[in-house]
Each structure stands twice: as structure tokens, then as C-alpha cells.
Design an enzyme around this catalytic site. Structure first.
Site, PDB file in Angstrom:
ATOM      1  N   ASN A  12       0.870  -1.180   0.000  1.00  0.00           N
ATOM      2  CA  ASN A  12       0.000   0.000   0.000  1.00  0.00           C
ATOM      3  C   ASN A  12       0.906   1.229   0.000  1.00  0.00           C
ATOM      4  OD1 ASN A  12      -1.784   2.056   0.474  1.00  0.00           O
ATOM      5  ND2 ASN A  12      -2.408   1.360   2.515  1.00  0.00           N
ATOM      6  N   TRP A  13       0.982   1.886  -1.150  1.00  0.00           N
ATOM      7  CA  TRP A  13       1.897   3.037  -1.266  1.00  0.00           C
ATOM      8  C   TRP A  13       1.333   4.284  -0.585  1.00  0.00           C
ATOM      9  CZ3 TRP A  13       3.765   2.795  -7.135  1.00  0.00           C
ATOM     10  CH2 TRP A  13       4.473   1.613  -7.328  1.00  0.00           C
ATOM     11  N   LYS A  14       0.069   4.223  -0.171  1.00  0.00           N
ATOM     12  CA  LYS A  14      -0.579   5.395   0.450  1.00  0.00           C
ATOM     13  C   LYS A  14      -0.372   6.617  -0.464  1.00  0.00           C
ATOM     14  CE  LYS A  14      -0.246   3.192   4.924  1.00  0.00           C
ATOM     15  NZ  LYS A  14      -0.156   3.321   6.373  1.00  0.00           N
ATOM     16  N   HIS A 102      -9.564   1.201   4.959  1.00  0.00           N
ATOM     17  CA  HIS A 102      -8.288   1.377   5.664  1.00  0.00           C
ATOM     18  C   HIS A 102      -8.514   2.274   6.881  1.00  0.00           C
ATOM     19  CE1 HIS A 102      -4.196   2.519   6.586  1.00  0.00           C
ATOM     20  NE2 HIS A 102      -3.812   1.453   5.896  1.00  0.00           N
ATOM     21  N   GLU A 104      -6.907   4.635   8.037  1.00  0.00           N
ATOM     22  CA  GLU A 104      -6.711   6.070   7.770  1.00  0.00           C
ATOM     23  C   GLU A 104      -7.968   6.683   7.163  1.00  0.00           C
ATOM     24  OE1 GLU A 104      -3.034   5.546   5.641  1.00  0.00           O
ATOM     25  OE2 GLU A 104      -2.102   4.941   7.532  1.00  0.00           O
ATOM     26  N   GLU A 174      -5.388  -4.928  10.531  1.00  0.00           N
ATOM     27  CA  GLU A 174      -4.383  -3.897  10.769  1.00  0.00           C
ATOM     28  C   GLU A 174      -4.699  -3.182  12.083  1.00  0.00           C
ATOM     29  OE1 GLU A 174      -2.230  -2.665   6.884  1.00  0.00           O
ATOM     30  OE2 GLU A 174      -3.866  -1.286   7.250  1.00  0.00           O
ATOM     31  N   GLY A 180       2.565   2.204  11.008  1.00  0.00           N
ATOM     32  CA  GLY A 180       3.543   3.286  10.936  1.00  0.00           C
ATOM     33  C   GLY A 180       4.241   3.575  12.253  1.00  0.00           C
ATOM     34  N   SER A 220       3.588  -2.111  10.419  1.00  0.00           N
ATOM     35  CA  SER A 220       5.033  -2.173  10.683  1.00  0.00           C
ATOM     36  C   SER A 220       5.666  -3.492  10.258  1.00  0.00           C
ATOM     37  CB  SER A 220       5.318  -1.867  12.155  1.00  0.00           C
ATOM     38  OG  SER A 220       4.858  -0.554  12.477  1.00  0.00           O
ATOM     39  N   GLY A 241       2.884  -1.177   4.359  1.00  0.00           N
ATOM     40  CA  GLY A 241       2.870   0.248   4.063  1.00  0.00           C
ATOM     41  C   GLY A 241       4.272   0.754   3.777  1.00  0.00           C
ATOM     42  N   GLY A 242       4.902   1.356   4.782  1.00  0.00           N
ATOM     43  CA  GLY A 242       6.207   2.011   4.610  1.00  0.00           C
ATOM     44  C   GLY A 242       7.235   1.157   3.879  1.00  0.00           C
TER      45      GLY A 242
HETATM   46  P1  13P Z   1       3.052   0.392   7.794  1.00  0.00           P
HETATM   47  O1  13P Z   1       3.568  -0.876   7.150  1.00  0.00           O
HETATM   48  O2  13P Z   1       3.801   1.615   7.305  1.00  0.00           O
HETATM   49  O3  13P Z   1       2.966   0.284   9.267  1.00  0.00           O
HETATM   50  O4  13P Z   1       1.559   0.611   7.243  1.00  0.00           O
HETATM   51  C1  13P Z   1       0.658  -0.431   7.320  1.00  0.00           C
HETATM   52  C2  13P Z   1      -0.531  -0.070   6.535  1.00  0.00           C
HETATM   53  O5  13P Z   1      -1.308   0.797   6.919  1.00  0.00           O
HETATM   54  C3  13P Z   1      -0.748  -0.763   5.259  1.00  0.00           C
HETATM   55  O6  13P Z   1      -2.014  -0.534   4.772  1.00  0.00           O
END
Ligand code: 13P
Length: 262
Positions: A12-14, A102, A104, A174, A180, A220, A241-242
Site C-alpha cells: 500500500n503506497w498510500k 483502511h 486512515e 491492521e 507506521g 510495521s 505500508g512504509g
Molecule cells: P506500515 O507498514 O507503514 O505500518 O503501514 C501499514 C498499513 O497501513 C498498510 O495498509
């Protein structure tokens, strides 16, 4: 992981990478991901909307072994919904998987369980697979509400989709506090939550759906914790994510997943 379900690793590149950077990342993935890496693992990447057409072109022209994903979509296919992105139009770009709900989007944009359930149904109606995100906040966890919160989120989606679509879907566990934060859930906690999610799906949608739905852990994830997180029998993949923004790290996660015995 379990022998019956094909693992799925998603990036997920956000809201990162403009379309030039996205083209570069997709090419780099194509250069680094060997066919052996993906023989037993599905890999999806979820760029921002403005990158989708560019990434689609690279993936198809250069045979990058990933499936294109999106991060969100509208409920309706078309109409007077200024600023929304149609699931029908995503399907036309050969998007295969769409993340819905998600944390967020729930937290920052007020998406409710009902809206997320409606989005999941729109994704299925357009022939794509929803990646339905669920997870408790830190406060809910401290108050012992994790199971209840997961059950209500999963229930909303499962009722909306019905048994056969649930069985073909992906659910991503999640925990909000792990996203994050550098504080991934322990493999035991990830397995426990994913096992509970499967149990809830069994109660709402039946044993067959529970046996086939794929459940990811996200929060994470790194190349270092991948193998341990995937040891849980109900953890079928990871939503990254990251670490997915670093192509070498993402490929290392895919390779580690490919090496975990089911
Ligand atoms: P991180 O891997 O950066 O913690 O993010 C997880 C995430 O929200 C993937 O959708």
C-alpha cells in the site's frame, strides 16, 4: 499460513510517489522480482489513483509479476459524485484488488462500517477483489474491546458481500496502533486476531467462506518480521505500508513469504 490458501503480499503506497516515481518503482519491481519469487505467492501493489494508468502500462508491457491494486473507491459506478473514483473505471484499468476501509480512511475521512461494506460490494460487483481492512485502536485494545470491534467490522462486510464473495475476498487485520509505529503486533497476537476474524466469518458466512477467505496482517511489517508473522495458521499474507516504498525491502518481504512453509 496454511497449505490450502495462496499467500498474498500487498504493498500500500498510500499518498506517496508521483507518476514518474511510480513508473520507476514498478520497473524496479520488474527487475528484482523473479518468477520463482511469485510462483506460490500473489503480489499486489496499490499506488495512488493518479499513478494507476502509468503503473498499469509498465506492469503489462514489461510483464511485472504483480497485480494492480487501488487504495479506495466510490460506491457508485458513475454519476454526480465530484472527486470520487469509480470502481467500474478502476476495473477498466485492470485493477484486480481494491483496499476498502483502511483505518486512515475510517479515522481521517469518517468512513463507517456501513460505507466500507457498501464499497466492498461495489468492488465485487465490478469483478475485483476487496481487501477489507479491520483493526482495533490502542484504546479499544486497552479496554479489552478488540474482539468486539473486529467482529462488528467483519460482520458488516460479510453480511453485505454474502458467503461466496466473502470466501473469495481478502480481509486485512491492521491494528491501528501498529500502523507506521514500528511496533508490529507479535506473531502470537496477529495469529490470535486473524483466527478470531476467521471464526467470525464462519459464524456469519459459513465454514466454506471461512476456509477460503484470505486474511492478511498489516502494521510495521519489515523483511525481518515477515517469516515469524506468517507462521500463524490463519495469517495468509501481509499488507505492507512504509516498507513497500523501498523496492528492495518489499521484494525481500515477498521472498521471505515465498520461503515460509505452509
Ligand atoms: P506500515 O507498514 O507503514 O505500518 O503501514 C501499514 C498499513 O497501513 C498498510 O495498509
Amino acid at each position: 499460513m496454511s497449505a490450502g490458501r495462496r499467500p498474498i503480499i500487498s504493498g500500500n503506497w498510500k499518498m506517496n510517489f508521483d507518476h514518474f516515481e511510480a513508473i520507476h518503482a514498478a520497473r524496479a519491481l520488474g527487475l528484482r522480482l523473479a518468477s520463482a519469487d511469485v510462483a506460490g505467492v500473489d503480489v499486489t501493489v496499490h499506488p495512488p489513483f493518479t499513478d494507476l494508468r502509468s503503473v498499469q502500462t509498465v506492469v503489462e508491457a514489461e510483464e511485472v509479476p504483480v497485480v494492480l491494486g487501488a487504495q479506495n473507491c466510490a460506491v457508485e459506478d458513475s454519476g454526480a459524485f465530484t472527486g470520487e473514483v469509480s470502481p467500474l473505471m478502476l476495473a477498466r484499468l485492470h485493477v484486480g484488488y481494491v483496499i476498502v476501509g483502511h483505518s486512515e480512511r475510517r479515522r481521517l475521512f469518517g468512513e463507517t462500517d456501513d460505507l466500507v461494506a457498501a464499497k466492498a460490494a461495489s468492488v465485487v460487483r465490478n469483478g475485483m477483489v476487496p481487501v477489507c481492512c479491520v483493526g482495533e485502536t490502542e484504546t479499544e485494545r486497552e479496554e479489552g474491546m478488540t474482539r468486539d470491534r473486529l467482529a462488528s467490522q467483519v460482520d458488516a462486510v460479510a453480511v453485505s458481500l454474502g458467503p461466496s464473495a466473502v470466501g473469495a475476498s481478502v480481509v486485512a487485520y491492521e491494528p491501528v496502533w501498529a500502523i507506521g509505529s514500528g511496533r508490529a503486533a507479535t506473531p502470537e497476537d496477529a495469529q490470535e486476531a486473524c483466527g478470531w476474524i476467521r471464526e467470525v466469518i464462519g459464524m456469519v458466512a459459513g465454514d466454506e467462506a471461512a476456509a477460503t477467505v484470505r486474511i492478511q496482517y498489516g502494521g510495521s511489517v519489515t523483511p525481518e518480521n515477515t517469516s515469524a508473522l506468517l507462521e500463524g495458521a490463519d495469517v495468509d499474507g501481509l499488507l505492507v505500508g512504509g516498507a513497500s516504498l523501498d523496492v528492495a525491502a518489499f521484494v525481500a518481504i515477498v521472498q521471505a513469504a515465498a520461503g515460509v512453509p505452509a
